[in-house]
Design an enzyme around this catalytic site. Structure first.
Site, short mmCIF file in Angstrom:
data_model
loop_
_atom_site.label_atom_id
_atom_site.label_comp_id
_atom_site.label_asym_id
_atom_site.label_seq_id
_atom_site.Cartn_x
_atom_site.Cartn_y
_atom_site.Cartn_z
N GLU A 1 -9.61 4.11 -9.66
CA GLU A 1 -8.26 4.50 -10.09
C GLU A 1 -8.26 4.60 -11.61
O GLU A 1 -8.81 3.73 -12.28
CB GLU A 1 -7.25 3.46 -9.63
CG GLU A 1 -5.82 3.83 -10.04
CD GLU A 1 -4.80 2.90 -9.42
OE1 GLU A 1 -4.71 2.83 -8.19
OE2 GLU A 1 -4.09 2.23 -10.20
N THR B 1 -2.83 7.41 -11.58
CA THR B 1 -1.47 6.87 -11.46
C THR B 1 -0.43 7.78 -12.12
O THR B 1 -0.75 8.71 -12.86
CB THR B 1 -1.36 5.46 -12.10
OG1 THR B 1 -1.57 5.60 -13.50
CG2 THR B 1 -2.36 4.50 -11.51
N ALA C 1 6.07 5.39 -14.13
CA ALA C 1 7.22 5.08 -13.26
C ALA C 1 8.39 6.04 -13.46
O ALA C 1 8.99 6.51 -12.50
CB ALA C 1 7.66 3.64 -13.50
N ARG D 1 7.14 4.77 -3.57
CA ARG D 1 8.53 4.70 -3.98
C ARG D 1 8.63 4.54 -5.49
O ARG D 1 9.42 5.18 -6.14
CB ARG D 1 9.21 3.51 -3.29
CG ARG D 1 10.72 3.50 -3.52
CD ARG D 1 11.30 2.15 -3.27
NE ARG D 1 10.78 1.18 -4.22
CZ ARG D 1 11.11 -0.09 -4.21
NH1 ARG D 1 11.92 -0.56 -3.28
NH2 ARG D 1 10.61 -0.92 -5.12
N ALA E 1 9.25 4.92 0.16
CA ALA E 1 8.10 5.83 0.20
C ALA E 1 8.11 6.65 1.50
O ALA E 1 7.74 7.82 1.51
CB ALA E 1 6.81 5.03 0.06
N TYR F 1 0.29 -3.93 0.87
CA TYR F 1 0.30 -5.19 0.11
C TYR F 1 -0.20 -6.35 0.97
O TYR F 1 0.57 -6.89 1.78
CB TYR F 1 1.73 -5.45 -0.39
CG TYR F 1 2.24 -4.32 -1.24
CD1 TYR F 1 2.14 -4.36 -2.62
CD2 TYR F 1 2.75 -3.15 -0.64
CE1 TYR F 1 2.56 -3.29 -3.39
CE2 TYR F 1 3.16 -2.07 -1.41
CZ TYR F 1 3.07 -2.15 -2.78
OH TYR F 1 3.47 -1.08 -3.55
N HIS G 1 4.82 -7.01 -0.11
CA HIS G 1 5.51 -6.44 -1.27
C HIS G 1 6.55 -7.45 -1.76
O HIS G 1 7.16 -8.15 -0.94
CB HIS G 1 6.18 -5.12 -0.88
CG HIS G 1 6.84 -4.43 -2.02
ND1 HIS G 1 8.20 -4.50 -2.24
CD2 HIS G 1 6.33 -3.68 -3.02
CE1 HIS G 1 8.50 -3.81 -3.34
NE2 HIS G 1 7.38 -3.30 -3.82
N LYS H 1 5.87 4.00 7.74
CA LYS H 1 5.32 4.90 6.70
C LYS H 1 4.10 5.64 7.25
O LYS H 1 3.97 6.84 7.05
CB LYS H 1 4.96 4.05 5.47
CG LYS H 1 4.49 4.82 4.28
CD LYS H 1 4.70 4.06 2.97
CE LYS H 1 3.79 2.89 2.76
NZ LYS H 1 3.97 2.27 1.43
N GLN I 1 -2.73 -3.11 -2.79
CA GLN I 1 -2.48 -3.79 -4.06
C GLN I 1 -3.71 -4.63 -4.38
O GLN I 1 -4.44 -5.03 -3.45
CB GLN I 1 -1.24 -4.68 -3.89
CG GLN I 1 -0.86 -5.50 -5.09
CD GLN I 1 -0.50 -4.63 -6.27
OE1 GLN I 1 -1.38 -4.04 -6.89
NE2 GLN I 1 0.78 -4.52 -6.57
P1 FAD Z 1 7.66 1.27 -0.08
O1 FAD Z 1 6.57 1.55 0.89
O2 FAD Z 1 8.87 2.12 -0.04
O3 FAD Z 1 8.06 -0.27 0.09
C1 FAD Z 1 8.89 -0.91 -0.88
C2 FAD Z 1 9.65 -2.06 -0.24
O4 FAD Z 1 10.65 -1.53 0.63
C3 FAD Z 1 8.80 -2.98 0.63
O5 FAD Z 1 9.25 -4.29 0.45
C4 FAD Z 1 9.07 -2.50 2.05
O6 FAD Z 1 8.89 -3.53 3.01
C5 FAD Z 1 10.54 -2.09 1.93
N1 FAD Z 1 10.97 -1.07 2.89
C6 FAD Z 1 10.32 0.08 3.21
N2 FAD Z 1 11.05 0.78 4.12
C7 FAD Z 1 12.19 0.07 4.34
C8 FAD Z 1 13.34 0.28 5.15
N3 FAD Z 1 13.48 1.35 5.93
N4 FAD Z 1 14.32 -0.66 5.13
C9 FAD Z 1 14.21 -1.78 4.34
N5 FAD Z 1 13.14 -2.02 3.56
C10 FAD Z 1 12.15 -1.10 3.56
N6 FAD Z 1 3.85 2.59 -9.26
C11 FAD Z 1 4.04 3.61 -10.13
O7 FAD Z 1 5.11 3.74 -10.74
N7 FAD Z 1 3.04 4.56 -10.34
C12 FAD Z 1 1.85 4.51 -9.69
O8 FAD Z 1 0.98 5.36 -9.89
C13 FAD Z 1 1.63 3.42 -8.76
N8 FAD Z 1 0.46 3.34 -8.08
C14 FAD Z 1 0.29 2.33 -7.15
C15 FAD Z 1 -0.87 2.28 -6.38
C16 FAD Z 1 -1.07 1.28 -5.45
C17 FAD Z 1 -2.34 1.26 -4.63
C18 FAD Z 1 -0.08 0.28 -5.26
C19 FAD Z 1 -0.29 -0.82 -4.26
C20 FAD Z 1 1.10 0.33 -6.00
C21 FAD Z 1 1.31 1.34 -6.94
N9 FAD Z 1 2.50 1.43 -7.69
C22 FAD Z 1 2.68 2.47 -8.58
C23 FAD Z 1 3.55 0.40 -7.57
C24 FAD Z 1 4.63 0.76 -6.54
O9 FAD Z 1 5.35 1.88 -6.95
C25 FAD Z 1 5.55 -0.45 -6.38
O10 FAD Z 1 4.85 -1.53 -5.82
C26 FAD Z 1 6.86 -0.20 -5.64
O11 FAD Z 1 7.69 -1.36 -5.82
C27 FAD Z 1 6.71 0.00 -4.14
O12 FAD Z 1 6.20 1.22 -3.82
P2 FAD Z 1 5.75 1.56 -2.31
O13 FAD Z 1 5.43 3.00 -2.25
O14 FAD Z 1 4.75 0.60 -1.83
O15 FAD Z 1 7.17 1.29 -1.58
#
Ligand code: FAD
Length: 279
Positions: A10, A41, A44, A100, A120, A140, A144, A160, A171
């Site tokens: 990455e 990446t 944000a 997300r 997401a 995660y 998360h 998802k 993560q």
């Molecule tokens: P989601 O999959 O949407 O999950 C977020 C939270 O929402 C989780 O707690 C999940 O359980 C909850 N959730 C999901 N669906 C629902 C639902 N229907 N109802 C209620 N709760 C729900 N950030 C950046 O800004 N830029 C990057 O390039 C970046 N790269 C990353 C790469 C990796 C490998 C990882 C692990 C993280 C990265 N991040 C990045 C950080 C990420 O954006 C944050 O961790 C963010 O808070 C969550 O994103 P997600 O896509 O995992 O969210």
């Protein structure tokens, strides 16, 4: 023991314009380590979206390595997202890590509560319906930070994946036992896609206070002790951190992990040394 685990890196777009050229030097050298893919990446707030796409395009077109462009949705409207998808297409990038993202500082409560994409999964559904992009997602092993428990996080992870995610990147984690427990639960939940284990080499004591604390990943005693012992000495700390990451990777491979994803932090020397020690 032979292994079939993939290897990937990455990178991130450097913040300062004058450092931007360095990323292409890093990528040219990193290509010689034959990664299966390189992901880039996405800031944000999305202010440097063009940089992510430019880097991913270079990886895909100039280096001939599969590129994954990270794409966040929390601060975007559908129209803005569409623009980004057009730009990705024009740049020859056809694989994204759909995220997300965290709430950008400039977003008001009203904007945040009325956002077009809540999770997401909403982004994945939109991309599936409107583009031909291949879609990966994040997961995660230690849950998360917003999820009340791992079980609920996994329920949403399944949603998802069912929406169209074909692989997951974890993560960072420092305790392989956490990862193995996570994989068991993920498979029991009926999530079949490959899961790439995110490994962050800790080469400075400072990283623990910044990157790691933000990630919410737990720090095993062995790693904490290592930092307490070597943290003051730059070169010793680097060596000890590389050794820790290498031991983690070798153990993961022995356990038949799908892939190793190294959070390279754009550091060539560290990435090259690790690859040399695991080859
Ligand atoms: P989601 O999959 O949407 O999950 C977020 C939270 O929402 C989780 O707690 C999940 O359980 C909850 N959730 C999901 N669906 C629902 C639902 N229907 N109802 C209620 N709760 C729900 N950030 C950046 O800004 N830029 C990057 O390039 C970046 N790269 C990353 C790469 C990796 C490998 C990882 C692990 C993280 C990265 N991040 C990045 C950080 C990420 O954006 C944050 O961790 C963010 O808070 C969550 O994103 P997600 O896509 O995992 O969210």
């Amino acid at each position: 023991m032979s292994h079939t685990a993939s290897l990937s890196f990455e990178v991130f777009p450097p913040k300062k314009e004058e450092e931007f050229k360095n990323i292409f030097d890093f990528l040219r050298e990193a290509a010689k380590l034959h990664p299966d893919f390189i992901s880039c990446t996405y800031g944000a707030g999305g202010s440097r979206a063009g940089k992510t796409i430019e880097i991913a395009s270079f990886i895909q077109k100039e280096l001939g390595i599969d590129a994954i462009a990270h794409l966040t949705c929390v601060g975007f409207t559908k129209a803005e997202l569409e623009k980004n998808c057009e730009a990705l297409k024009a740049a020859g990038v056809n694989h994204v890590l759909a995220l997300r993202g965290d709430r950008p500082q400039h977003m008001t409560d009203e904007q945040f509560n009325n956002r077009e994409f809540f999770y997401a999964t909403d982004l994945v559904r939109h991309l599936k319906a409107h583009t031909s992009l291949q879609i990966s997602g994040a997961c995660y092993p230690e849950k998360h930070f917003e999820a009340p428990n791992l079980e609920e996080d996994l329920t949403h992870l399944k949603e998802k994946v069912d929406a169209g995610v074909t692989s997951l990147v974890t993560q960072m984690f420092f305790d392989n036992a956490c990862f193995y427990r996570f994989i068991e639960l993920v498979r029991a939940k009926g999530i079949p896609v490959p899961i790439y284990a995110g490994i962050m080499p800790i080469t400075t004591a400072k990283q623990l206070g910044t990157t790691v604390s933000l990630s919410g990943s737990s720090v095993p005693k062995e790693l904490a002790d290592l930092i307490a012992t070597y943290g003051e000495n730059k070169e010793d700390m680097r060596k000890a951190g590389i050794d820790y990451a290498v031991r983690q990777i070798l153990d993961l491979r022995e356990h038949g992990v799908d892939g190793i994803h190294i959070y390279s932090m754009n550091k060539l020397k560290t990435t090259t040394e690790i690859c040399g020690l695991i080859s």
